[in-house]
Design an enzyme around this catalytic site. Structure first.
Site, PDB file in Angstrom:
ATOM      1  N   LYS A  12       0.838  -1.210   0.000  1.00 31.87           N
ATOM      2  CA  LYS A  12       0.000   0.000   0.000  1.00 31.87           C
ATOM      3  C   LYS A  12       0.865   1.248   0.000  1.00 31.87           C
ATOM      4  O   LYS A  12       2.051   1.241   0.340  1.00 31.87           O
ATOM      5  CB  LYS A  12      -0.941   0.017   1.198  1.00 31.87           C
ATOM      6  CG  LYS A  12      -0.263   0.008   2.588  1.00 31.87           C
ATOM      7  CD  LYS A  12       0.194   1.376   3.069  1.00 31.87           C
ATOM      8  CE  LYS A  12       0.867   1.336   4.432  1.00 31.87           C
ATOM      9  NZ  LYS A  12       1.511   2.620   4.801  1.00 31.87           N
ATOM     10  N   ASP A 146      -1.862  -1.896  10.163  1.00 32.80           N
ATOM     11  CA  ASP A 146      -2.024  -1.909   8.712  1.00 32.80           C
ATOM     12  C   ASP A 146      -2.584  -3.223   8.172  1.00 32.80           C
ATOM     13  O   ASP A 146      -2.924  -3.319   6.991  1.00 32.80           O
ATOM     14  CB  ASP A 146      -0.685  -1.636   8.017  1.00 32.80           C
ATOM     15  CG  ASP A 146      -0.241  -0.188   8.138  1.00 32.80           C
ATOM     16  OD1 ASP A 146      -1.106   0.673   8.400  1.00 32.80           O
ATOM     17  OD2 ASP A 146       0.960   0.081   7.968  1.00 32.80           O
TER      18      ASP A 146
END
Length: 309
Positions: A12, A146
């Site tokens: 990401k 995350d």
């Protein structure tokens, strides 16, 4: 339980990372917009007859990813994910976990979190636990902030510690150039530098909020507006701790990137192109400038953790 299950999960970048002042709980409140890119970690889980969790790691030679610093013991997030999964379901199954790295290591792109998300899904399937997505999300949040996003992928708004996710509406595809370095940056050090900036008055101590212009750009599929709206409250800390990143960002601007940002706590620099062809041109310019250890191109948004075999 004898079948192997392979699952891939994406890396990401943070399109926005707004950081609030340090709270009494020792954490900073966040408002962030994650976007998953099509660089993937793949984890293959093969059940064992004992309760051991054995990790092996490889990376495609063509990518040039250095895996020498990837732990294979209890500090590996894939192992932590498997342990949390076992604790949640009250089982003691073992597995061989083979990690195929496709996300730069220690680059602020959540490669370890992607390993954890992929391991959760792979082990749940290999161990035939019948786990639902809601249960996996709850377990993912225990592993790391995350990890839930790596599980879900695409583009999402993260609040709190970043794990309270809401899907973001996005139109079209965006094309990124990712310039990595051969050494990581310490996330705790980045936050310590941020705290020092707040204490000195160099930046205001404000509650974080999501940038409406950025969300509108995503909804419209407008890469130019998105590039102008990128922001990261930890960027100045990353540049303080790694001044050479200034040159990386300058080189991306020279190639007329629509926007340039340090991803998360760094040291990866993400540059947005107008198109796939423009992204390739930016990448070529960065390689010629010799400002990064590795330069990759990627498209987004990408799907979350997905069973591939």
């Amino acid at each position: 339980m004898s079948r192997s299950v392979s699952v891939r999960a994406p890396g990401k970048i943070n399109l926005q990372l707004a950081v609030g002042p340090l709270g009494d709980d020792g954490y900073h409140p966040l408002a962030t917009v994650f976007q998953a890119v099509d660089l993937y970690e793949t984890v293959t889980a093969t059940p064992r007859e004992d309760s051991a969790l054995v990790v092996t790691v490889e990376a495609p030679r063509a990518l040039g990813i250095d895996i020498s610093g990837v732990p294979t013991g209890p500090d590996n997030l894939a192992v932590k994910a498997a342990l949390e999964l076992r604790a949640y379901f009250g089982v003691d199954y073992g597995a061989d976990l083979h990690l195929r790295k496709g996300v730069p290591v220690a680059g602020g792109m959540a490669g370890g979190s992607a390993d954890a998300a992929a391991a959760l899904v792979a082990c749940a399937e290999a161990w035939e636990l019948g786990a639902g997505r809601g249960e996996l999300h709850k377990i993912a949040a225990r592993v790391g902030a995350d990890v839930p996003f790596s599980l879900h992928g695409h583009t999402a708004v993260g609040l709190g510690r970043g794990s309270d996710l809401s899907p973001a509406m996005v139109r079209g595809e965006f094309h990124w150039v990712l310039a990595t370095q051969d050494h990581g940056l310490s996330t705790p050090e980045a936050y310590a530098t941020f705290d020092a900036e707040v204490e000195s008055g160099a930046r205001p101590a404000a509650e974080p909020h999501i940038n409406r212009e950025l969300m509108a750009a995503l909804m419209a599929g407008d890469a130019e507006r998105l590039g102008a709206a990128l922001s990261n409250d930890l960027q100045s800390a990353a540049l303080t701790n790694a001044p050479h990143l200034h040159r990386v960002m300058e080189a991306a601007h020279e190639a007329e990137a629509l926007g340039v940002i340090v991803s998360g706590s760094g040291p990866t620099v993400a540059a947005l192109g107008r198109s796939r062809q423009h992204a390739l041109a930016i990448a070529a310019h960065l390689r010629a400038a010799e400002v990064a250890h590795m330069v990759l191109t990627a498209s987004a948004p990408a799907p979350g953790a997905t069973i591939v075999t």
